[in-house]
Design a protein around this motif. Structure first.
Motif, PDB file in Angstrom:
ATOM      1  N   MET A   1      25.603 -24.504  39.063  1.00  0.00           N
ATOM      2  CA  MET A   1      25.672 -25.943  39.025  1.00  0.00           C
ATOM      3  C   MET A   1      27.021 -26.341  39.634  1.00  0.00           C
ATOM      4  O   MET A   1      28.066 -26.034  39.079  1.00  0.00           O
ATOM      5  CB  MET A   1      25.547 -26.424  37.580  1.00  0.00           C
ATOM      6  CG  MET A   1      25.763 -27.895  37.398  1.00  0.00           C
ATOM      7  SD  MET A   1      25.730 -28.423  35.656  1.00  0.00           S
ATOM      8  CE  MET A   1      24.140 -27.846  35.139  1.00  0.00           C
ATOM      9  N   TYR A  50      23.475 -21.750  33.213  1.00  0.00           N
ATOM     10  CA  TYR A  50      23.935 -22.238  34.509  1.00  0.00           C
ATOM     11  C   TYR A  50      25.381 -21.809  34.690  1.00  0.00           C
ATOM     12  O   TYR A  50      26.180 -21.876  33.755  1.00  0.00           O
ATOM     13  CB  TYR A  50      23.871 -23.766  34.583  1.00  0.00           C
ATOM     14  CG  TYR A  50      22.480 -24.304  34.698  1.00  0.00           C
ATOM     15  CD1 TYR A  50      21.852 -24.403  35.932  1.00  0.00           C
ATOM     16  CD2 TYR A  50      21.785 -24.726  33.570  1.00  0.00           C
ATOM     17  CE1 TYR A  50      20.567 -24.896  36.044  1.00  0.00           C
ATOM     18  CE2 TYR A  50      20.500 -25.222  33.664  1.00  0.00           C
ATOM     19  CZ  TYR A  50      19.900 -25.309  34.908  1.00  0.00           C
ATOM     20  OH  TYR A  50      18.630 -25.796  35.012  1.00  0.00           O
ATOM     21  N   ILE A  52      28.743 -22.939  36.059  1.00  0.00           N
ATOM     22  CA  ILE A  52      29.398 -24.182  36.475  1.00  0.00           C
ATOM     23  C   ILE A  52      30.519 -23.841  37.444  1.00  0.00           C
ATOM     24  O   ILE A  52      31.393 -23.019  37.149  1.00  0.00           O
ATOM     25  CB  ILE A  52      29.966 -24.961  35.273  1.00  0.00           C
ATOM     26  CG1 ILE A  52      28.852 -25.331  34.300  1.00  0.00           C
ATOM     27  CG2 ILE A  52      30.697 -26.207  35.748  1.00  0.00           C
ATOM     28  CD1 ILE A  52      29.339 -26.045  33.053  1.00  0.00           C
ATOM     29  N   LEU A  83      23.821 -33.820  36.016  1.00  0.00           N
ATOM     30  CA  LEU A  83      23.420 -32.660  36.810  1.00  0.00           C
ATOM     31  C   LEU A  83      22.293 -31.883  36.131  1.00  0.00           C
ATOM     32  O   LEU A  83      21.379 -31.406  36.805  1.00  0.00           O
ATOM     33  CB  LEU A  83      24.625 -31.759  37.064  1.00  0.00           C
ATOM     34  CG  LEU A  83      25.713 -32.383  37.943  1.00  0.00           C
ATOM     35  CD1 LEU A  83      26.954 -31.496  37.978  1.00  0.00           C
ATOM     36  CD2 LEU A  83      25.199 -32.659  39.356  1.00  0.00           C
ATOM     37  N   GLU A  87      18.667 -30.992  37.604  1.00  0.00           N
ATOM     38  CA  GLU A  87      18.273 -29.586  37.713  1.00  0.00           C
ATOM     39  C   GLU A  87      17.028 -29.239  36.903  1.00  0.00           C
ATOM     40  O   GLU A  87      16.246 -28.388  37.318  1.00  0.00           O
ATOM     41  CB  GLU A  87      19.421 -28.674  37.258  1.00  0.00           C
ATOM     42  CG  GLU A  87      20.635 -28.690  38.151  1.00  0.00           C
ATOM     43  CD  GLU A  87      20.439 -27.927  39.443  1.00  0.00           C
ATOM     44  OE1 GLU A  87      19.629 -26.977  39.468  1.00  0.00           O
ATOM     45  OE2 GLU A  87      21.089 -28.307  40.435  1.00  0.00           O
TER      46      GLU A  87
END
Length: 177
Positions: A1, A50, A52, A83, A87
């Protein structure tokens, strides 16, 4: 992400607002002493992790600009949640809601230029989870908060971001029948 994706904005977030959210994310992650990249464990709709990513541009000016911890936590949670919505759903943020509606943002289809509302998004941030202020408790509180706008018939997503770990819950509100 990629946090820098916030810099592009979204239909309901200008690029300047996106840049502000990006900076709040950097400040919060820096203050929680996370390395770049850091893994965010997400429960709810998709149990996944995720990575980051951000550009480490933190300096003393950031510290002075973003001195209010509560505000930084809230704004960083908005950035990460925006986000996550993009996603994990077919939606993006299309509009900021007004106070008193029980939710923070209206979501709409990513590729719809008419920005027709399709769902609600309620967001909350926690810097450091405690027994009395856990993600689970906050999720329940925020789900109840959205009751006021249930008459819209639109599904409600709840996003709770905890930064010290970091971890999150991004899930649909379940309506008991």
């Amino acid at each position: 992400m990629q946090l820098k994706n916030l810099l592009d904005g979204m239909p309901g977030i200008t690029p300047i607002e996106g840049a502000n959210l990006y900076e709040n994310c950097i400040v919060q992650l820096h203050r929680c002493e996370h390395p770049m990249p850091v893994n965010l464990k997400v429960g709810g709709l998709n149990n996944c992790t995720y990575q980051i990513l951000w550009e480490d541009i933190y300096n003393d000016q950031f510290n002075r600009t973003y001195a209010d911890e509560q505000s930084v936590t809230e704004r960083a949670a908005i950035g990460v949640s925006a986000l996550l919505a993009f996603e994990t759903t077919e939606y993006t943020i299309v509009e900021r809601s007004r106070k008193g509606t029980g939710f923070d943002y209206m979501l709409g289809d990513k590729n719809d230029t008419l920005f027709i509302p399709k769902a609600r998004l309620e967001i909350s941030g926690i810097k450091t989870e405690t027994e009395s202020n856990s993600i689970e408790k906050r999720f329940k509180q925020k789900a109840l908060q959205t009751d006021i706008s249930d008459k819209s018939g639109l599904p409600a997503y709840i996003s709770i971001i905890e930064f010290s770990t970091p971890k999150a819950v991004f899930d649909l509100k379940r309506i008991a029948i």
